[in-house]
Write a protein that holds these residues in place. Structure first.
Motif, PDB file in Angstrom:
ATOM      1  N   ASP A  52       0.814  -1.223   0.000  1.00 25.60           N
ATOM      2  CA  ASP A  52       0.000   0.000   0.000  1.00 25.60           C
ATOM      3  C   ASP A  52       0.843   1.268   0.000  1.00 25.60           C
ATOM      4  OD1 ASP A  52      -2.305  -1.492   0.041  1.00 25.60           O
ATOM      5  OD2 ASP A  52      -2.449  -1.504   2.226  1.00 25.60           O
ATOM      6  N   LYS A  53       2.164   1.105  -0.018  1.00 32.59           N
ATOM      7  CA  LYS A  53       3.063   2.247   0.100  1.00 32.59           C
ATOM      8  C   LYS A  53       3.609   2.670  -1.268  1.00 32.59           C
ATOM      9  CE  LYS A  53       7.453   3.522   2.163  1.00 32.59           C
ATOM     10  NZ  LYS A  53       8.691   2.998   2.734  1.00 32.59           N
ATOM     11  N   THR A  54       3.465   3.946  -1.593  1.00 32.51           N
ATOM     12  CA  THR A  54       4.039   4.491  -2.829  1.00 32.51           C
ATOM     13  C   THR A  54       5.534   4.678  -2.604  1.00 32.51           C
ATOM     14  OG1 THR A  54       1.986   5.629  -3.386  1.00 32.51           O
ATOM     15  CG2 THR A  54       4.006   6.419  -4.450  1.00 32.51           C
TER      16      THR A  54
END
Length: 160
Positions: A52-54
């Motif tokens: 979920d982390k850019t």
């Protein structure tokens, strides 16, 4: 006898719904393919995520440099026996945009240790730092063989 009739009616309804959904998915896929072909040259933003982390965002000329010129040149259904050879969760998810409009997404899966690949599977797999990966077009589950610019993008990320 009446039970057989009810069973057959339910079976026909289920088969009808299944056929309708398959036709609908094929229509959506065709529309998405057309959109990608129409707007591929206009990609101006690429977002790379891990879970979920850019982890990176490329815009402008940098996005153009890492966008595949012909992403759908060779696609094939990612068969279950092939996907079982790769990690369950994507190592990277790459999203492509033009004019702040989502165009398409690719999930990149890492090969599990020492899994043998067939010659056909090898044509879709790419290697970065001695690790093998497979790019899959989401949500259709199609494996992509064109990944020259994706390799450059991921090498840059792994070098940092």
């Amino acid at each position: 006898m009446r039970r057989k009739g009810i069973f057959m009616a339910v079976l026909m309804i289920v088969l009808g719904i299944s056929a309708f959904m398959t036709i609908q998915q094929n229509r959506n896929e065709d529309k998405d393919i057309a959109a990608i072909l129409d707007h591929q040259a206009q990609i101006d933003k690429i977002v790379v995520m891990q879970g979920d982390k850019t982890i990176a965002t490329f815009t402008g000329k940098e996005a153009v440099r890492y966008a595949e010129k012909t992403p759908l040149v060779n696609i094939a259904e990612a068969e279950r026996k092939t996907t079982k050879k790769f990690e369950k969760d994507a190592t990277y998810s790459i999203q492509y945009f033009y004019d702040d409009t989502f165009l398409y997404a690719v999930d990149v899966f890492a090969l599990k240790n020492d899994e043998p690949l067939t010659a056909d599977e090898k044509s879709f797999v790419f290697t970065i730092n001695e690790k093998n990966y497979l790019a899959v077009w989401q949500p259709y589950g199609k494996q992509l063989s064109q990944h020259e610019h994706t390799v450059k993008l991921l090498k840059k990320l792994q070098a940092n």
